[in-house]
Design an enzyme around this catalytic site. Structure first.
Site, PDB file in Angstrom:
ATOM      1  N   GLN A  20      17.787 -25.706  37.849  1.00 41.78           N
ATOM      2  CA  GLN A  20      16.452 -26.024  37.352  1.00 41.78           C
ATOM      3  C   GLN A  20      15.378 -25.072  37.885  1.00 41.78           C
ATOM      4  O   GLN A  20      14.230 -25.158  37.474  1.00 41.78           O
ATOM      5  CB  GLN A  20      16.097 -27.466  37.693  1.00 41.78           C
ATOM      6  N   ASN A  21      15.749 -24.175  38.792  1.00 42.65           N
ATOM      7  CA  ASN A  21      14.786 -23.197  39.275  1.00 42.65           C
ATOM      8  C   ASN A  21      14.485 -22.232  38.136  1.00 42.65           C
ATOM      9  O   ASN A  21      15.380 -21.772  37.449  1.00 42.65           O
ATOM     10  CB  ASN A  21      15.335 -22.455  40.497  1.00 42.65           C
ATOM     11  N   GLN A  22      13.221 -21.941  37.924  1.00 39.54           N
ATOM     12  CA  GLN A  22      12.788 -21.133  36.790  1.00 39.54           C
ATOM     13  C   GLN A  22      12.687 -19.640  37.102  1.00 39.54           C
ATOM     14  O   GLN A  22      12.245 -18.854  36.261  1.00 39.54           O
ATOM     15  CB  GLN A  22      11.447 -21.661  36.284  1.00 39.54           C
TER      16      GLN A  22
END
Length: 164
Positions: A30-32
């Site tokens: 989920q890290n962008q």
């Protein structure tokens, strides 16, 4: 992860549990970070295998490292970092002859790294909103801030801005 041609250095605070377990920067799904850097470089980094992500960044003149060398931390949140020992950032950036800008991925990286590098007058120091899922600003808000890094990349390298 740098090479001598790096023009932009992105500094995170300290890798989280998912990144440490995978031995990869920004491994949490989920890290962008990879989407944001894809927008900056014009490369499909989010859809690439990790070695290709790193090669793409380096080819675009972007390096990665951390401001914190070691610390005590339960979990992955920067707010839980205790007793941080900083990496030798001043010596590190001085060894990069083409470096133009240091970008800080999030407030903790900016706070610690900015204190250490504040006297490096030849470098642009750029605080950025965290790519972490814990920082809940909309992606487009983050993307708009991160796109300022394109000004420091080599203009002779063609890039096509990637959509959100």
């Amino acid at each position: 992860m740098v090479d001598p041609g790096v023009r932009v250095l992105v500094l995170g605070s300290l890798p989280g549990e998912a990144s440490l377990a995978a031995a990869q920067y920004y491994a949490h799904p989920q890290n962008q970070f990879w989407r944001l850097m894809g927008a900056v470089t014009g490369l499909d980094l989010a859809g690439a295998a990790y070695p290709d992500r790193i090669a793409g960044l380096l080819g675009a003149g972007v390096g990665l490292w951390d401001v914190v060398k070691s610390a005590e931390r339960a979990g992955s949140l920067d707010a839980a970092i205790r007793n941080p020992a900083a990496n030798p950032l001043v010596a590190f950036v001085r060894a990069l002859p083409t470096l133009k800008a240091v970008a800080f991925n999030g407030g903790t990286a900016a706070r610690i790294g900015g204190k250490l590098l504040g006297a490096e007058a030849d470098l642009a120091l750029i605080p950025l909103p965290s790519s972490s899922p814990a920082y809940t600003a909309p992606f487009e808000t983050k993307r708009a801030a991160w796109l300022q890094l394109t000004a420091f990349l080599d203009p002779s390298i063609p890039r096509t801005p990637r959509p959100a």
